[in-house]
Scaffold this motif. Structure first.
Motif, PDB file in Angstrom:
ATOM      1  N   GLU A 249       0.856  -1.186   0.000  1.00 20.86           N
ATOM      2  CA  GLU A 249       0.000   0.000   0.000  1.00 20.86           C
ATOM      3  C   GLU A 249       0.902   1.250   0.000  1.00 20.86           C
ATOM      4  O   GLU A 249       1.632   1.487   0.969  1.00 20.86           O
ATOM      5  CB  GLU A 249      -0.884  -0.037   1.259  1.00 20.86           C
ATOM      6  N   PRO A 250       0.851   2.019  -1.073  1.00 20.69           N
ATOM      7  CA  PRO A 250       1.796   3.141  -1.183  1.00 20.69           C
ATOM      8  C   PRO A 250       1.395   4.366  -0.352  1.00 20.69           C
ATOM      9  O   PRO A 250       2.214   5.273  -0.171  1.00 20.69           O
ATOM     10  CB  PRO A 250       1.758   3.477  -2.679  1.00 20.69           C
ATOM     11  N   ASP A 251       0.143   4.386   0.147  1.00 19.87           N
ATOM     12  CA  ASP A 251      -0.307   5.560   0.903  1.00 19.87           C
ATOM     13  C   ASP A 251      -0.001   5.481   2.387  1.00 19.87           C
ATOM     14  O   ASP A 251      -0.383   6.372   3.147  1.00 19.87           O
ATOM     15  CB  ASP A 251      -1.817   5.764   0.715  1.00 19.87           C
ATOM     16  N   MET A 252       0.654   4.376   2.809  1.00 20.38           N
ATOM     17  CA  MET A 252       0.982   4.277   4.234  1.00 20.38           C
ATOM     18  C   MET A 252       2.398   3.772   4.419  1.00 20.38           C
ATOM     19  O   MET A 252       2.845   2.892   3.680  1.00 20.38           O
ATOM     20  CB  MET A 252       0.022   3.313   4.937  1.00 20.38           C
ATOM     21  N   VAL A 253       3.071   4.304   5.417  1.00 15.90           N
ATOM     22  CA  VAL A 253       4.427   3.826   5.708  1.00 15.90           C
ATOM     23  C   VAL A 253       4.336   2.482   6.434  1.00 15.90           C
ATOM     24  O   VAL A 253       3.330   2.193   7.074  1.00 15.90           O
ATOM     25  CB  VAL A 253       5.224   4.829   6.576  1.00 15.90           C
ATOM     26  N   PRO A 254       5.378   1.652   6.327  1.00 17.57           N
ATOM     27  CA  PRO A 254       5.367   0.371   7.051  1.00 17.57           C
ATOM     28  C   PRO A 254       5.377   0.591   8.563  1.00 17.57           C
ATOM     29  O   PRO A 254       5.653   1.695   9.047  1.00 17.57           O
ATOM     30  CB  PRO A 254       6.669  -0.303   6.603  1.00 17.57           C
ATOM     31  N   PHE A 255       5.065  -0.481   9.294  1.00 21.15           N
ATOM     32  CA  PHE A 255       5.068  -0.425  10.760  1.00 21.15           C
ATOM     33  C   PHE A 255       6.362  -1.006  11.288  1.00 21.15           C
ATOM     34  O   PHE A 255       6.842  -2.027  10.781  1.00 21.15           O
ATOM     35  CB  PHE A 255       3.919  -1.255  11.316  1.00 21.15           C
ATOM     36  N   GLU A 256       6.924  -0.359  12.286  1.00 22.36           N
ATOM     37  CA  GLU A 256       8.061  -0.949  12.987  1.00 22.36           C
ATOM     38  C   GLU A 256       7.716  -0.987  14.460  1.00 22.36           C
ATOM     39  O   GLU A 256       7.689   0.040  15.125  1.00 22.36           O
ATOM     40  CB  GLU A 256       9.327  -0.127  12.719  1.00 22.36           C
ATOM     41  N   PHE A 257       7.404  -2.175  14.951  1.00 25.26           N
ATOM     42  CA  PHE A 257       7.025  -2.326  16.355  1.00 25.26           C
ATOM     43  C   PHE A 257       8.281  -2.522  17.202  1.00 25.26           C
ATOM     44  O   PHE A 257       9.109  -3.384  16.910  1.00 25.26           O
ATOM     45  CB  PHE A 257       6.119  -3.554  16.548  1.00 25.26           C
ATOM     46  N   THR A 258       8.388  -1.762  18.268  1.00 23.56           N
ATOM     47  CA  THR A 258       9.520  -1.957  19.167  1.00 23.56           C
ATOM     48  C   THR A 258       9.143  -2.962  20.251  1.00 23.56           C
ATOM     49  O   THR A 258       7.959  -3.201  20.508  1.00 23.56           O
ATOM     50  CB  THR A 258       9.892  -0.633  19.862  1.00 23.56           C
ATOM     51  N   ASP A 259      10.140  -3.537  20.870  1.00 20.28           N
ATOM     52  CA  ASP A 259       9.883  -4.476  21.969  1.00 20.28           C
ATOM     53  C   ASP A 259       9.099  -3.800  23.084  1.00 20.28           C
ATOM     54  O   ASP A 259       8.233  -4.406  23.700  1.00 20.28           O
ATOM     55  CB  ASP A 259      11.213  -4.994  22.541  1.00 20.28           C
ATOM     56  N   GLU A 260       9.412  -2.520  23.326  1.00 18.95           N
ATOM     57  CA  GLU A 260       8.723  -1.797  24.403  1.00 18.95           C
ATOM     58  C   GLU A 260       7.234  -1.668  24.093  1.00 18.95           C
ATOM     59  O   GLU A 260       6.382  -1.854  24.961  1.00 18.95           O
ATOM     60  CB  GLU A 260       9.311  -0.384  24.595  1.00 18.95           C
ATOM     61  N   TRP A 261       6.932  -1.361  22.823  1.00 19.38           N
ATOM     62  CA  TRP A 261       5.521  -1.196  22.455  1.00 19.38           C
ATOM     63  C   TRP A 261       4.785  -2.532  22.596  1.00 19.38           C
ATOM     64  O   TRP A 261       3.693  -2.597  23.165  1.00 19.38           O
ATOM     65  CB  TRP A 261       5.382  -0.648  21.031  1.00 19.38           C
ATOM     66  N   ILE A 262       5.433  -3.603  22.130  1.00 15.44           N
ATOM     67  CA  ILE A 262       4.790  -4.915  22.231  1.00 15.44           C
ATOM     68  C   ILE A 262       4.580  -5.279  23.702  1.00 15.44           C
ATOM     69  O   ILE A 262       3.518  -5.772  24.090  1.00 15.44           O
ATOM     70  CB  ILE A 262       5.628  -5.993  21.499  1.00 15.44           C
ATOM     71  N   ALA A 263       5.570  -4.969  24.531  1.00 13.01           N
ATOM     72  CA  ALA A 263       5.435  -5.253  25.965  1.00 13.01           C
ATOM     73  C   ALA A 263       4.292  -4.438  26.573  1.00 13.01           C
ATOM     74  O   ALA A 263       3.561  -4.920  27.446  1.00 13.01           O
ATOM     75  CB  ALA A 263       6.745  -4.955  26.684  1.00 13.01           C
ATOM     76  N   SER A 264       4.123  -3.207  26.084  1.00  8.32           N
ATOM     77  CA  SER A 264       3.054  -2.371  26.644  1.00  8.32           C
ATOM     78  C   SER A 264       1.679  -2.922  26.250  1.00  8.32           C
ATOM     79  O   SER A 264       0.714  -2.795  27.004  1.00  8.32           O
ATOM     80  CB  SER A 264       3.199  -0.916  26.184  1.00  8.32           C
ATOM     81  N   VAL A 265       1.579  -3.549  25.080  1.00 10.63           N
ATOM     82  CA  VAL A 265       0.313  -4.183  24.697  1.00 10.63           C
ATOM     83  C   VAL A 265       0.102  -5.437  25.545  1.00 10.63           C
ATOM     84  O   VAL A 265      -0.993  -5.693  26.055  1.00 10.63           O
ATOM     85  CB  VAL A 265       0.296  -4.549  23.194  1.00 10.63           C
ATOM     86  N   LYS A 266       1.181  -6.192  25.726  1.00  5.92           N
ATOM     87  CA  LYS A 266       1.090  -7.429  26.518  1.00  5.92           C
ATOM     88  C   LYS A 266       0.612  -7.141  27.940  1.00  5.92           C
ATOM     89  O   LYS A 266      -0.134  -7.930  28.531  1.00  5.92           O
ATOM     90  CB  LYS A 266       2.462  -8.119  26.546  1.00  5.92           C
ATOM     91  N   ALA A 267       1.015  -5.997  28.449  1.00  6.32           N
ATOM     92  CA  ALA A 267       0.623  -5.623  29.813  1.00  6.32           C
ATOM     93  C   ALA A 267      -0.883  -5.405  29.911  1.00  6.32           C
ATOM     94  O   ALA A 267      -1.452  -5.409  31.003  1.00  6.32           O
ATOM     95  CB  ALA A 267       1.374  -4.365  30.242  1.00  6.32           C
ATOM     96  N   LYS A 268      -1.533  -5.215  28.781  1.00  2.00           N
ATOM     97  CA  LYS A 268      -2.987  -4.991  28.800  1.00  2.00           C
ATOM     98  C   LYS A 268      -3.787  -6.281  28.672  1.00  2.00           C
ATOM     99  O   LYS A 268      -5.015  -6.243  28.691  1.00  2.00           O
ATOM    100  CB  LYS A 268      -3.377  -4.057  27.645  1.00  2.00           C
ATOM    101  N   LEU A 269      -3.092  -7.429  28.510  1.00  6.00           N
ATOM    102  CA  LEU A 269      -3.820  -8.695  28.377  1.00  6.00           C
ATOM    103  C   LEU A 269      -4.614  -8.963  29.641  1.00  6.00           C
ATOM    104  O   LEU A 269      -4.050  -9.006  30.735  1.00  6.00           O
ATOM    105  CB  LEU A 269      -2.837  -9.853  28.176  1.00  6.00           C
ATOM    106  N   PRO A 270      -5.924  -9.166  29.507  1.00 10.38           N
ATOM    107  CA  PRO A 270      -6.696  -9.518  30.701  1.00 10.38           C
ATOM    108  C   PRO A 270      -6.527 -11.014  30.997  1.00 10.38           C
ATOM    109  O   PRO A 270      -5.908 -11.734  30.216  1.00 10.38           O
ATOM    110  CB  PRO A 270      -8.136  -9.235  30.258  1.00 10.38           C
ATOM    111  N   GLU A 271      -7.068 -11.454  32.114  1.00  8.74           N
ATOM    112  CA  GLU A 271      -7.056 -12.893  32.395  1.00  8.74           C
ATOM    113  C   GLU A 271      -7.887 -13.590  31.312  1.00  8.74           C
ATOM    114  O   GLU A 271      -9.004 -13.166  31.015  1.00  8.74           O
ATOM    115  CB  GLU A 271      -7.664 -13.173  33.764  1.00  8.74           C
TER     116      GLU A 271
END
Ligand code: ADP
Ligand code: ZN
Ligand code: MG
Length: 503
Positions: free
Chosen positions: A296-318
């Protein structure tokens, strides 16, 4: 189709099933690449803008919450999360897609190589099967076509077709499983279990009826013992878990009949007709190159950092699986009860609040009331637990009244019915109706003595060995006391009196 026909076929052939599940992220407020609201139905073409209508020059802006929800789903299913990823254009022409391409993901999905453990069957024959998750990617949903006139809902023969773009651009995640599923029942249980996970994550309402969760099933068969996979067919249009099961059962038998009669399965997309209970050929399957994917030329690629992934993981509910374990291990619930409650987020919340008031040692009776009277009440009224008017502390109060002997279990059912209807607290119902159960031994003994004096023949029979008469005596005392005596105390008092030989 007869069940035993499937069983007979599955003795000779092994089915191989892989699922592709589309789930709309209905809990998000806005669409995937624009600010239009996400909602079901409504006046056609009212929730649209230049972006989701694919107007020339309109530019997509990715919805961060949708990206996060997809990664959350991936983490819940033990996937590897891509560090580098991007959207692709999937080109095809269908009037429900205003841009004539769909923004999707191709070789760089956000999540891959996960798995979900699924419990199949009940009791002694229950087993757990692990289903691999090939990938989870994010894309946008299409609009909806409505075919008018001609043959019911079919494109061929319709007089004309309408299109509604309200759904176009709704964030949609596609999950693809490995071909690890072996029976229609495993497929059904996989889809149900996945639904409980997504509901726990709060990313979608996962409604098969409204199409916010849509399951396509790929199925092939091979002779038992064979190592090569057979040719698969893809079945679409199942809008319930039962339909998924039944469509697969039908398709497996259809393929076996074909092979048995010397024919062969052709790779195609088939449509499940729930009314006729059969699948029919829809179109031959597209190949990836038909879609002419390109970044898709209208959007830049995503680069996920470990910190960002960890911050999402912290939101996992039981997750439901962990909750099931906890209910069984810490609260002593039977496995089946633990699952029935843990799989339902709202019911779990209600149950845990009730237990926190009634006390952990009363978790079992609380669970019984939640799965018994409360669930029956919800089914009968069609209300959700949080809107039914019964609060967790009310159910807890009721359980305590029964457990401490203030009222009997039978009276408890009356109190529940009244509480469900009026919203009155159980303690107040008990007071107002003078329901207090009599546990006072002296009061009960006085009545018991009267009953025994009035029935000397029965007393003699009991003492002569007909010990089963105790139930009849209990019934007499309960009747005298208008059902308000504590049955356990009545029992004890009567036995004590009857077993006194000197009387
Ligand atoms: P395609 O290239 O036709 O889309 P994929 O390999 O991408 O096929 O797989 C699509 C889905 O079909 C996946 O869920 C996969 O597990 C399943 N699948 C692949 N091969 C088979 C097979 N022979 N029988 C049943 N399911 C299969
Ligand atoms: Zn829009
Ligand atoms: Mg494929």
């Amino acid at each position: 189709m007869a069940k035993d026909r499937l069983a007979e076929v599955l003795e000779r052939y092994e089915a191989v099933i892989g699922l592709e599940i589309h789930t709309e992220l209905t809990s998000l407020r806005s669409k995937m690449f624009c600010g239009c609201p996400v909602a079901f139905g409504g006046e056609p073409n009212t929730r649209v803008c230049p972006v989701c209508l694919g107007m020339p020059g309109a530019l997509p802006v990715p919805n961060e919450a949708a990206v996060e929800a997809t990664v959350l789903a991936g983490l819940a299913l033990e996937c590897e999360i891509a560090r580098f990823s991007q959207f692709h254009r999937k080109n095809y022409f269908y009037p429900d897609m205003p841009k004539n391409y769909q923004i999707s993901q191709y070789d760089l999905p956000f999540c891959k190589n996960g798995h979900l453990d699924v419990e199949v069957g009940e009791g002694a024959s229950a087993y757990v099967t692990r289903v691999g998750i090939t990938r989870i990617h994010l894309e946008e949903d299409t609009g909806k076509m409505i075919h008018v006139g001609g043959a019911e809902g079919r494109i061929a023969g319709a007089d004309y077709s309408l299109v509604d773009f309200n759904r176009a651009g709704t964030p949609l995640i596609e999950l693809v499983t490995e071909p690890d599923i072996r029976t229609p029942e495993e497929a059904r249980r996989f889809a149900q279990t996945l639904r409980t996970v997504f509901l726990a994550l709060g990313i979608s309402d996962c409604s098969m009826e409204e199409g916010s969760m849509r399951v396509d099933a790929n199925v092939s068969i091979r002779p038992r013992g064979a190592t090569e996979f057979g040719t698969k067919a893809e079945v679409k249009n199942m809008n319930s878990f039962k339909a998924l099961h039944d469509a697969l059962a039908y398709e497996i038998v259809r393929q076996a009949d074909l092979l048995d009669s010397g024919g062969r399965v052709v790779q195609e997309t088939r449509h499940w007709d729930a009314a006729a209970k059969r699948t029919s050929g829809l179109r031959s399957k597209e190949e990836a190159h038909d879609y002419r994917y390109f970044p898709e030329p209208d959007m830049v690629p995503f680069e996920f950092t470990d910190e960002w992934i960890a911050s999402v993981k912290a939101k996992l509910p039981e997750l439901p699986a962990a909750r099931r374990e906890r209910y069984a291990a810490e609260l002593g619930l039977p496995k089946q009860d633990a699952r029935l409650i843990a799989d339902d987020v709202a019911l779990s919340r209600f149950f845990e609040q009730a237990v926190s008031v009634a006390g952990a040692d009363r978790a079992k009776p609380v669970a019984n009331w939640v799965l018994g009277e409360l669930s029956a009440h919800l089914n009968a009224t069609g209300l959700a637990v949080e809107e039914c008017g019964i609060l967790p502390e009310m159910l807890a109060e009721l359980v305590v009244l029964i457990e401490d002997g203030t009222i009997s279990g039978k009276q408890g059912k009356d109190v529940f019915a009244e509480m469900a209807q009026t919203g009155e607290r159980p303690g107040a119902v008990v007071e107002r109706r003078g329901m207090r159960q009599v546990s006072d031994t002296d009061a009960i003994e006085a009545v018991a003595r009267r009953v025994l004096d009035a029935h000397p023949d029965e007393v003699a029979s009991y003492r002569g060995g007909k010990s089963g008469l105790i139930g009849w005596f209990v019934g007499q005392v309960m009747r005298e006391m208008r059902g308000q005596a504590n049955p356990a105390v009545v029992n004890d008092v009567l036995r004590a009196l009857l077993d006194q030989q000197d009387r």
